[in-house]
Design a protein around this motif. Sequence first.
Motif, PDB file in Angstrom:
ATOM      1  N   PHE A  67     -99.291 -60.978 -47.945  1.00  2.00           N
ATOM      2  CA  PHE A  67     -99.863 -60.821 -46.824  1.00  2.00           C
ATOM      3  C   PHE A  67     -99.151 -59.468 -46.355  1.00  2.00           C
ATOM      4  CE2 PHE A  67    -101.469 -60.578 -42.486  1.00  2.00           C
ATOM      5  CZ  PHE A  67    -102.516 -60.948 -42.564  1.00  2.00           C
ATOM      6  N   TYR A  68     -98.051 -59.559 -45.983  1.00  2.00           N
ATOM      7  CA  TYR A  68     -97.365 -58.401 -45.522  1.00  2.00           C
ATOM      8  C   TYR A  68     -97.364 -57.199 -46.384  1.00  2.00           C
ATOM      9  CZ  TYR A  68     -93.080 -55.483 -44.337  1.00  2.00           C
ATOM     10  OH  TYR A  68     -92.294 -54.512 -44.064  1.00  2.00           O
ATOM     11  N   GLN A  69     -97.330 -57.376 -47.671  1.00  2.00           N
ATOM     12  CA  GLN A  69     -97.437 -56.199 -48.627  1.00  2.00           C
ATOM     13  C   GLN A  69     -98.931 -55.555 -48.785  1.00  2.00           C
ATOM     14  OE1 GLN A  69     -95.668 -57.737 -52.136  1.00  2.00           O
ATOM     15  NE2 GLN A  69     -93.759 -57.054 -51.571  1.00  2.00           N
ATOM     16  N   LYS A  70     -99.681 -56.679 -48.841  1.00  2.00           N
ATOM     17  CA  LYS A  70    -101.206 -56.177 -49.139  1.00  2.00           C
ATOM     18  C   LYS A  70    -102.203 -55.675 -48.038  1.00  2.00           C
ATOM     19  CE  LYS A  70    -101.107 -56.952 -53.538  1.00  2.00           C
ATOM     20  NZ  LYS A  70    -101.196 -55.683 -54.398  1.00  2.00           N
ATOM     21  N   THR A  71    -101.804 -56.097 -46.639  1.00  2.00           N
ATOM     22  CA  THR A  71    -102.657 -55.732 -45.647  1.00  2.00           C
ATOM     23  C   THR A  71    -102.186 -54.532 -45.081  1.00  2.00           C
ATOM     24  OG1 THR A  71    -101.030 -56.985 -43.996  1.00  2.00           O
ATOM     25  CG2 THR A  71    -103.059 -58.136 -45.058  1.00  2.00           C
ATOM     26  N   GLY A  72    -101.312 -53.671 -45.634  1.00  2.00           N
ATOM     27  CA  GLY A  72    -100.852 -52.330 -45.106  1.00  2.00           C
ATOM     28  C   GLY A  72     -99.625 -52.534 -44.084  1.00  2.00           C
ATOM     29  N   ILE A  73     -99.376 -53.655 -43.737  1.00  2.00           N
ATOM     30  CA  ILE A  73     -98.416 -53.947 -42.565  1.00  2.00           C
ATOM     31  C   ILE A  73     -97.052 -53.466 -42.972  1.00  2.00           C
ATOM     32  CG2 ILE A  73     -96.936 -55.741 -41.189  1.00  2.00           C
ATOM     33  CD1 ILE A  73     -99.463 -57.382 -41.329  1.00  2.00           C
ATOM     34  N   GLN A  74     -96.726 -53.533 -44.314  1.00  2.00           N
ATOM     35  CA  GLN A  74     -95.491 -52.995 -44.931  1.00  2.00           C
ATOM     36  C   GLN A  74     -95.508 -51.501 -44.763  1.00  2.00           C
ATOM     37  OE1 GLN A  74     -94.889 -53.488 -49.155  1.00  2.00           O
ATOM     38  NE2 GLN A  74     -92.746 -53.757 -48.622  1.00  2.00           N
ATOM     39  N   LYS A  75     -96.705 -50.706 -45.106  1.00  2.00           N
ATOM     40  CA  LYS A  75     -96.656 -49.606 -45.150  1.00  2.00           C
ATOM     41  C   LYS A  75     -96.299 -48.898 -43.477  1.00  2.00           C
ATOM     42  CE  LYS A  75     -99.349 -48.809 -49.211  1.00  2.00           C
ATOM     43  NZ  LYS A  75    -100.681 -48.373 -49.928  1.00  2.00           N
ATOM     44  N   ILE A  76     -97.127 -49.461 -42.847  1.00  2.00           N
ATOM     45  CA  ILE A  76     -96.979 -48.947 -41.435  1.00  2.00           C
ATOM     46  C   ILE A  76     -95.499 -49.264 -40.782  1.00  2.00           C
ATOM     47  CG2 ILE A  76     -97.792 -49.554 -38.935  1.00  2.00           C
ATOM     48  CD1 ILE A  76    -100.335 -50.452 -40.059  1.00  2.00           C
ATOM     49  N   ALA A  77     -94.983 -50.639 -41.151  1.00  2.00           N
ATOM     50  CA  ALA A  77     -93.745 -50.531 -40.779  1.00  2.00           C
ATOM     51  C   ALA A  77     -92.608 -49.450 -41.306  1.00  2.00           C
ATOM     52  CB  ALA A  77     -93.243 -52.181 -41.103  1.00  2.00           C
ATOM     53  N   GLN A  78     -92.952 -49.361 -42.617  1.00  2.00           N
ATOM     54  CA  GLN A  78     -91.979 -48.345 -43.264  1.00  2.00           C
ATOM     55  C   GLN A  78     -92.324 -47.003 -42.819  1.00  2.00           C
ATOM     56  OE1 GLN A  78     -92.853 -48.681 -47.445  1.00  2.00           O
ATOM     57  NE2 GLN A  78     -91.289 -50.604 -47.793  1.00  2.00           N
ATOM     58  N   ALA A  79     -93.428 -46.577 -42.649  1.00  2.00           N
ATOM     59  CA  ALA A  79     -93.784 -45.126 -42.001  1.00  2.00           C
ATOM     60  C   ALA A  79     -93.463 -45.060 -40.528  1.00  2.00           C
ATOM     61  CB  ALA A  79     -95.276 -45.122 -42.076  1.00  2.00           C
ATOM     62  N   THR A  80     -93.290 -46.020 -39.660  1.00  2.00           N
ATOM     63  CA  THR A  80     -92.871 -45.878 -38.369  1.00  2.00           C
ATOM     64  C   THR A  80     -91.397 -46.365 -38.183  1.00  2.00           C
ATOM     65  OG1 THR A  80     -93.565 -48.271 -37.960  1.00  2.00           O
ATOM     66  CG2 THR A  80     -95.304 -46.528 -37.563  1.00  2.00           C
ATOM     67  N   HIS A  81     -90.730 -46.564 -39.222  1.00  2.00           N
ATOM     68  CA  HIS A  81     -89.150 -46.846 -39.201  1.00  2.00           C
ATOM     69  C   HIS A  81     -88.890 -48.283 -38.632  1.00  2.00           C
ATOM     70  CE1 HIS A  81     -88.800 -42.655 -40.983  1.00  2.00           C
ATOM     71  NE2 HIS A  81     -89.353 -42.201 -40.006  1.00  2.00           N
ATOM     72  N   LEU A  82     -90.100 -49.061 -38.524  1.00  2.00           N
ATOM     73  CA  LEU A  82     -89.584 -50.238 -37.983  1.00  2.00           C
ATOM     74  C   LEU A  82     -88.560 -51.143 -38.864  1.00  2.00           C
ATOM     75  CD1 LEU A  82     -93.038 -51.623 -36.728  1.00  2.00           C
ATOM     76  CD2 LEU A  82     -90.941 -50.963 -35.131  1.00  2.00           C
ATOM     77  N   THR A  83     -88.666 -50.899 -39.861  1.00  2.00           N
ATOM     78  CA  THR A  83     -87.905 -51.515 -41.297  1.00  2.00           C
ATOM     79  C   THR A  83     -86.334 -51.327 -40.660  1.00  2.00           C
ATOM     80  OG1 THR A  83     -88.337 -49.917 -42.837  1.00  2.00           O
ATOM     81  CG2 THR A  83     -89.534 -51.831 -42.837  1.00  2.00           C
ATOM     82  N   LYS A  84     -86.109 -50.234 -40.318  1.00  2.00           N
ATOM     83  CA  LYS A  84     -84.696 -49.883 -39.902  1.00  2.00           C
ATOM     84  C   LYS A  84     -83.986 -50.446 -38.872  1.00  2.00           C
ATOM     85  CE  LYS A  84     -84.916 -45.150 -42.001  1.00  2.00           C
ATOM     86  NZ  LYS A  84     -84.698 -43.561 -41.849  1.00  2.00           N
ATOM     87  N   ILE A  85     -84.910 -51.205 -38.247  1.00  2.00           N
ATOM     88  CA  ILE A  85     -84.180 -52.254 -37.269  1.00  2.00           C
ATOM     89  C   ILE A  85     -83.231 -53.302 -38.239  1.00  2.00           C
ATOM     90  CG2 ILE A  85     -84.833 -54.061 -35.468  1.00  2.00           C
ATOM     91  CD1 ILE A  85     -87.263 -52.646 -34.856  1.00  2.00           C
ATOM     92  N   ALA A  86     -83.803 -53.518 -39.149  1.00  2.00           N
ATOM     93  CA  ALA A  86     -82.870 -54.730 -40.074  1.00  2.00           C
ATOM     94  C   ALA A  86     -81.526 -54.133 -40.017  1.00  2.00           C
ATOM     95  CB  ALA A  86     -83.507 -54.738 -41.436  1.00  2.00           C
ATOM     96  N   PRO A  87     -80.351 -54.969 -40.290  1.00  2.00           N
ATOM     97  CA  PRO A  87     -79.303 -54.487 -40.111  1.00  2.00           C
ATOM     98  C   PRO A  87     -78.757 -54.226 -41.601  1.00  2.00           C
ATOM     99  CG  PRO A  87     -79.285 -57.027 -39.975  1.00  2.00           C
ATOM    100  CD  PRO A  87     -80.509 -56.264 -39.778  1.00  2.00           C
TER     101      PRO A  87
END
Length: 441
Positions: free
Chosen positions: A143-163
């Motif tokens: 669901f995270y990958q297919k709904t576009g949430i992953q792309k938004i998280a990567q584009a906004t650098h939210l994933t960089k919060i992860a250690p």
Amino acid sequence: MSTTNERQQELAIDMKAGMDYDELMNCMRCGFCLPSCPTYRESGGNEAASPRGRIALMKAVVDGIMEPDEDFEKQLSLCLGCRACEPACPSGVKYGHLLEAARDIIQKKKKHSLPVRMVRSLVFNQLFPKPNRMRTVSSLLWFYQKTGIQKIAQATHLTKIAPGNLSIMEKVLPQVPSPSQLKNRPTHVAAEGKVKQKVAFFSGCLMDTMFMDTNDATLFILSKSNCEIVIPEKQNCCGALHAHSGEKDGAKALAKENILAFENVKADFIVSNAGGCGALLVEYGHLLKDDPEWAERAKVFSARVKDISEILLAVGMPKMVLDEQIVTYQDSCHLRNVMGTFSAPRRLLQQIEGVTFTEMKDADRCCGSAGVYNIIEQEMSMQILDVKMEQAKATKARTLVTANPGCLLQMKLGIERAGLQKDVRAVHIVDLLAEAVKKGE
């Protein structure tokens, strides 16, 4: 409430009672293991970070010469458990068995914080042994990958919060199958032609969820190679993560479930396509050796286990073709050092038309993945990985092949860290073979 000193005394008593002293004594301290040990090399030759050194530490605790303090636990934690020392050992010391026994004893006495206890319980008790929950988690990832949430998280650098490197690891995860695909799994696949072998397939937990496409490719090439395949429904996680993380009771429980699932299946072999899984499956006999009800059944089970590459090499592959490219191979440590499989994958790759196979320097040395090692011992893992990527680059390979899901993700992580995304791809050997068979048709 026990003090640190009291806990160490209790741990020392348990080590003395639970460790195989004869196996500890088998180490002659010759040092043949030292060049094969990644942590010994990367630590600049620290004796305590070697197999010989760790065995000496275990023996010192058992003999009462030293306390099992924090430094002792740290050195055992720093070990990758790759078991490259075992083929190098002239005395045949089963270092992996000693390491797993020591880690199990330590974990039973370890006073973890509440958050750590909750995470360990979630992973080892509530997730990996529960196939339905594994599918639920995979569906959430889909669901995270297919709904576009992953792309938004990567584009906004939210994933960089992860250690640490978790943000890059999130980026290299495979595309997860849909919930409907996860539910509709086959239990039998016919051979395409006259049956050469009837095999039972160990589908695994991560392999049949996150890496389901690789399992499908496995069934495809086995069928094309005229193998009939049975996939027992009641099988479960192999228990490797438990065994390597000091959760041996959990590993034993999973082993018994899998023995029950396979022991009445009429098949020539039990096939695994993941080096880490296969390595524990072949050691069920050792894992359950002290259980009178299960010891012999476990031996029979383990004797039937083969890696997919050995089966395919024995029965013969159909014509395989790929576009011209250089291919190199990174050994799965446990596939090579525990199952003893190293020539079969290479011989299969050399059979593909269009492929120039180039051996990587130190292909048999660990990539630094080692289950969850690249998360809990990140600094050492990345040191080892960076060396590995230099060796991979030297081959000028377009395709980097391995035979274990953890190694595959680590190789993809290494490609990202080295900025080689446009020039190099990492694939599981089964996926490459399936690609070559389809092109060969």
